[in-house]
Every structure is written in C-alpha cells, then in structure tokens.
Design a protein around this motif. Sequence first.
Motif, PDB file in Angstrom:
ATOM      1  N   LEU A 237       0.821  -1.214   0.000  1.00  0.00           N
ATOM      2  CA  LEU A 237       0.000   0.000   0.000  1.00  0.00           C
ATOM      3  C   LEU A 237       0.853   1.261   0.000  1.00  0.00           C
ATOM      4  O   LEU A 237       0.399   2.322  -0.442  1.00  0.00           O
ATOM      5  N   SER A 238       2.069   1.154   0.484  1.00  0.00           N
ATOM      6  CA  SER A 238       2.970   2.307   0.507  1.00  0.00           C
ATOM      7  C   SER A 238       4.072   2.203  -0.543  1.00  0.00           C
ATOM      8  O   SER A 238       5.064   2.921  -0.470  1.00  0.00           O
TER       9      SER A 238
ATOM     10  N   LYS B  30       2.466   2.638  -6.972  1.00  0.00           N
ATOM     11  CA  LYS B  30       1.639   3.836  -7.079  1.00  0.00           C
ATOM     12  C   LYS B  30       1.829   4.509  -8.438  1.00  0.00           C
ATOM     13  O   LYS B  30       0.868   4.997  -9.058  1.00  0.00           O
TER      14      LYS B  30
ATOM     15  N   GLU C  99      -0.984   5.209 -11.277  1.00  0.00           N
ATOM     16  CA  GLU C  99      -1.239   6.530 -11.869  1.00  0.00           C
ATOM     17  C   GLU C  99      -1.164   6.476 -13.396  1.00  0.00           C
ATOM     18  O   GLU C  99      -1.915   7.167 -14.094  1.00  0.00           O
TER      19      GLU C  99
ATOM     20  N   GLU D  59      -4.329   4.920 -14.538  1.00  0.00           N
ATOM     21  CA  GLU D  59      -5.422   5.877 -14.371  1.00  0.00           C
ATOM     22  C   GLU D  59      -5.407   6.909 -15.504  1.00  0.00           C
ATOM     23  O   GLU D  59      -6.470   7.258 -16.058  1.00  0.00           O
TER      24      GLU D  59
ATOM     25  N   ALA E 282      -5.594   4.893  -6.207  1.00  0.00           N
ATOM     26  CA  ALA E 282      -5.784   4.361  -4.848  1.00  0.00           C
ATOM     27  C   ALA E 282      -6.469   2.996  -4.895  1.00  0.00           C
ATOM     28  O   ALA E 282      -6.087   2.069  -4.154  1.00  0.00           O
ATOM     29  N   ASP E 283      -7.485   2.866  -5.766  1.00  0.00           N
ATOM     30  CA  ASP E 283      -8.157   1.567  -5.909  1.00  0.00           C
ATOM     31  C   ASP E 283      -7.216   0.527  -6.498  1.00  0.00           C
ATOM     32  O   ASP E 283      -7.296  -0.665  -6.145  1.00  0.00           O
ATOM     33  N   TYR E 284      -6.335   0.967  -7.398  1.00  0.00           N
ATOM     34  CA  TYR E 284      -5.365   0.019  -7.970  1.00  0.00           C
ATOM     35  C   TYR E 284      -4.408  -0.489  -6.895  1.00  0.00           C
ATOM     36  O   TYR E 284      -4.062  -1.682  -6.870  1.00  0.00           O
ATOM     37  N   LEU E 285      -3.972   0.396  -6.016  1.00  0.00           N
ATOM     38  CA  LEU E 285      -3.099  -0.030  -4.914  1.00  0.00           C
ATOM     39  C   LEU E 285      -3.804  -1.029  -4.014  1.00  0.00           C
ATOM     40  O   LEU E 285      -3.236  -2.069  -3.646  1.00  0.00           O
ATOM     41  N   GLU E 286      -5.046  -0.745  -3.641  1.00  0.00           N
ATOM     42  CA  GLU E 286      -5.811  -1.656  -2.787  1.00  0.00           C
ATOM     43  C   GLU E 286      -6.013  -3.001  -3.479  1.00  0.00           C
ATOM     44  O   GLU E 286      -5.835  -4.067  -2.874  1.00  0.00           O
TER      45      GLU E 286
END
Length: 697
Positions: A323-324, A329, A333, A336, A356-360
């Motif tokens: 997540l980090s 990320k 992006e 996206e 953010a949804d892709y990371l989750e």
Amino acid sequence: MASEKRDKEEEEVKTDDGSPKIKPRPIVQLGIFLVAHSPVFSVVFSAAGVLALLILPLLAKNTYISENALMPGSARSMLSNRDVSDGSKLVKDIKNYWLNHEGQVQKLIGKYMSDMGAEVYYQKFHPEGNQFHPLHFFSGPDSYTLLDNVSCASYGVNVAGIIRAPRGDGKESIVLVTPYDFINGGDYEALSLGITSTLFSLLARVTWLSKDIIWLVTDSRYGDYRPVAAWLTEYHSPSFKVSDLLKCGELNTADTFRRAGTVAAALVLKVDGRSERFEDTLSIYAEASNGQMPNLDLINVVNYLAVHRQGFYVKVEKVVSLLSSSWLKIIGEIFEAVGKLARTLNPDWNFGIPAADYLEGSATLASSLYSQALGIPTGPHGAFRDYQVDAITLKISPRFPPDSKTRQHDFFLRGARLLEGTIRSVNNLLEKFHQSFFLYLLTSPSKFISVGVYMIAFALLVAPLPMVAASLYIEGCKALTKSTDNPTENLKSWKWLDAAKQVFALHLLGFIVTLLPYFICQVPGQHSPRNRSIMWGTTSSSLLLITFAIIPGCSPFSSRHHGTNWAVLKSVTISAAFIGLCLMSIINFATAEIGALLLVPTCLMAQPIKPALRSRRIKSLLGAFCSMVLLTIGFPVMFFAISKGLFGEAVVGLSLGGEFWTWLESLWAWKSATYLYIGMVHLPCWLLCLCILFHPS
C-alpha cells in the motif's frame, strides 16, 4: 487455362531431383516462423505476461450471485430479544466460571445446547503434531488415529449439538464452528459463543429448516485447525477402536458419536480483537490447502448480507507493505491516466481505475495469490475443503471493548442475523454449490478475477519456453554436426541424450533432497531448526558433489571434452521447466504463476559466462550479469529472504537457515504441493541453469 495453371503449380512444388515437395501447413509455417524468431518473441511474450499480471486489478469484475435459489436477504429475520438474552446469559455464565473456577466449560455449553433441544455429545481427541511423511502428500485427509498409550495429561474435548430439521430427511446438514480455548479462553472468544448461541436458540424452534444444524464448539487449546480436522475425521471415517482417552477426565464421551447428513456448507465464526475502524469489521478467510477455494457464491452471500443488511465493514487480507509502494503507485497513476485518455476517445471504454483503488486491489491480489501459493489454510475452514465441503472463516472485530454491556445486545443481534441469513440461503439449495466459480482470485470482497482471465498471464509467461527450446535444439544439433565429419554418424549417436541424462540426474537429486527432511527428523538430538537446516544443506551439497563425480557432464566445472553442448543442455532444461510449470498449474495455479515469474527469466537468460568474459563486449557482459542476478534471486533460500522482506519481516544472518527450515516444515506439515515444486522442479532447473552459466564453452 486452368490445366496450365495447375501444371505450373505442380512444377513449383517439385524439388531438384524431381521428387514432390510437401508444402507445410499454415500452422507448421507459423511454428517455423516463431522458432526462427524465438529471441524476439521471448521478449515480447515475457513482457506481455508481466504486463498482464499488472493489469489484473483493472480486469476484476464485480461479484454476483449465480445460484438463484440462494435469494439472500429475501426473508425477514426471526431473531428476538429472547434469543439474544440466551446468548448473553451464556457469556455471563462463562465469565462467572472463570471467576469461580467451578466445573468445566464443556459441561456448561453442553447443558445450554441440551436445554435448547439439541442432541449433545462430546468428542475427545489427542493433539498430534504434523510430521513429514513422503507418502502422505497426495493421500486423503489424515486419519488422526488415537494412540493406545496416550496420556490423560493432554487431550482436547469438542462439544457438538445437533438440531434435526423438521422439514428434512436427515441427508444434509450445515455446520457452525466456534473455536474456544476451554483453559485460557478470552472475553472475545466468549462473544463468538454468544453470537452462535443466539442463533442456535432460534434455529431450535423454527419450522423452515430442511437441513440439520450442527453446532461444533472446538477445543482451540491445540490450534483452531486440529480439533476441526479430528471431528471431521470421526464424522466421515468412524473409528471402531476403543481408545484410552475415553477414560480421561470427568466428561462422559463413551456415548455414540452422533451424525447428521452430508455437510452442505460450514461457517467458522471467531470474534478476535477490537476493530480499528468506527464500525464493526468482518474479515473473510477462504483459502484452503493447495490453493483450494470455496464456491464464490458462499462468499458473495456473506458479503451481501454483511454490507447491505447488517452494516459491517467487510475486508479480505492484503499485503500492507504494497500500500505504501512508490513504484506500484506510479503504475497505478499511469493506468489511471490511460483510462482517462481512453474515456475521452470513447466514453464506453471503461478502462482504468483510480490509483488508490489500484493499490488496494494489487495488495489484496498479492495476498490472495501468496496465500493460495503457500498451500496452507488460512483458518479451520480448510479442514472442510479436504472433504469437498464449501466453508469459510468469518472473523468479526467489534468496535467496543468486550466488557461493554450496552453494545453487546446490538452486536449479538447483527452477528446472529448475518449467520441466520447465510443459513437460510444455504437451506434453500437443493444441491451442492456448483453455479459459481471455484477458481478465482480476490481483489476485494466484492471483486474477483476468474480463471479465464488470470491464466492468460501464466500462458504468456511460459509461451516462449517451447519456442526457445526448439530453436536451441536446432542450433545445438548444427553445432554437433559441424564437430563431426560424418553427419549421419552424429545423428545415429544421439548425443543429445547426454543432456537428457544430466537433466534426469539433477531431477533425481531434487527428488532425494525433497525426501531428506523425513530422515533428518529421525536423527535423535537434532531438534533445533538451525541444526536441521545445516544438516540438510550439508547432506544436499554432498549429494550434489557425488552426482557431479558420477556424471562428469553434470558438473559446471567439467572439461570441454566431457561437457555437453550447452545449447542442447539448455533446450532440455527449458523443456523440463515448461513441463513442470504446466503440471504445477493444474495442481496449484498460484504456485505455478510465482514459479514462472522466477524460473522463466532465469532459464531464458542462462548462458555460458566464459565467452562473455573473453569477448568483453558490453552486450555480452550485461547478459551474463543479468543471468547471475536472476540465478541469485532464484535460489530458494534467497527468494525466501526477499519475500520476507516484502512482507516487512527482514531475516538476515545465521537465523535465515533456521527460518527457512521452519517455513519448509510448515509446507510439508500441511502437505503443500509447493514443497514438491521447490524440490522437484525449481531446484533442479536452478542447478541446471548454474551448470549452463559455468559451462566450459
């Protein structure tokens, strides 16, 4: 005119000596083209495979209920305050027991079940440690036979109560499992008993049941899995041997072990810790042994009722460190931005999701892939999948402390209604779960990736292997032909069998190394994981040296006279890796996917390092460097350390060997096919790539 054209075509398909030339079919021409351009296609397919794996979170679909008969949430809940009071009273009595230290909790729970009208019995079992046995990997569930000379000092007691369905014929049942430590039980564990008791009080008097209900309270002193496995073994394979355990303790377990019908589904309920969010949290655990998953409809029903009826926050496990992740990320992006560009070109193109949804989704997908690849059940529900029963573990984390009386009533009501709705849906089924998916990966509780989508990434990764193997074989045969004055003599000698002999020898070594832990565990006085790992490494290295001595061509340091043509050796190695990965994808896809990510680049990049050092060209040196890096990462112990680092558990120094041995012990104790893959596919292919790297070319 037509006859002249036909005669011209016949002349074109004849060879110089006048014999007819067979025109290859289009599929053969395509194969020849791919083999001739295998380096280019290897890069293209490998990059496409990695890219397909990265875009999997974008391809996840919303879950849906396939079986119309389930109808979740269609009936109004029948739970009353009386049922909640029964559950609260049980929790209060259990807490009073811990304060007064009187009697046994099993008796107390059994009395409550009996007062509700259930048939109650107790089952004693002896906790046996999982020991490695090489012949048990592909056998059925362990029988867990009770020993004749067991001690009464340590044994577990399960409590079970059965409610007979008023509208059923006794041929099917639903199991509710509540783990509880009868010696050191905590307040949160008591809450799980309260929720199940609330539901059980209702089910004892309803008239709509068509399947028997079994409430199993397992003795979790010896873990959550072992008591459930012992009960299932006795349920499906009754033992007629009288055990000395029946004489232990005050509880009378000599009564007949009662059974209901075939288990249609099972729910394991646990209340574990306080929620970190502002609402009650429900965690769903579905992974069983060797990547087995329950029918997706069961998860969909629980998720729908929990979110849309009871207001729980539902989650599945994820790799928190991702997540980090900055590089992930950036990828999110990029996707996206591509999605926004696609929607500007055509509003109907719904490609791309927020970063953010892709990371989750990626963190959840990685956790799902890792849990399935590990092959170890994530909860006691895994024991049911060994008997082809769909089961999941529900872990609820309340937002209030366990001693809060004001919130307990609402918590019991909502938790029991969730279970009631799920049982109502399963009760509607006239047959087993079969409509929805059994092979899938989760990116969230409400999104999944089906087998038809995630297999594309694996297929693209392994697609270059047969092409490169064929190309290298042709190249190697040409080299052998040039080295011999008589080509016919060279083909008759079948020198390529030398490479096959080396590959077979190292795979046989991998098989022996896989069985070594069984014999090491028999050595007295060697109980430390570090000592066992040292013994295993030393013995394996000695066997490897013996193999090199017996078969000189296997050694990476053999002379050129004894060495095999490296192109032919690499061709046979790649063929063996391709076969092993494809077979593993049938047993456990997640293991094959992770294995392909490591093994395919290693096999494709493997090349002798000596010519690169002699040439001193940047391209050759870069290829040799990449090959050495991939071999270093692909070594099982090294990859274990890297994966531990990704999960935030850095292991360095002398403790690495002991940690790796403990990890292997857990794999073979749970009969994980990943252990067989490491020893019989990955390790031999890694050694063969090492031989190619130091080949005396």
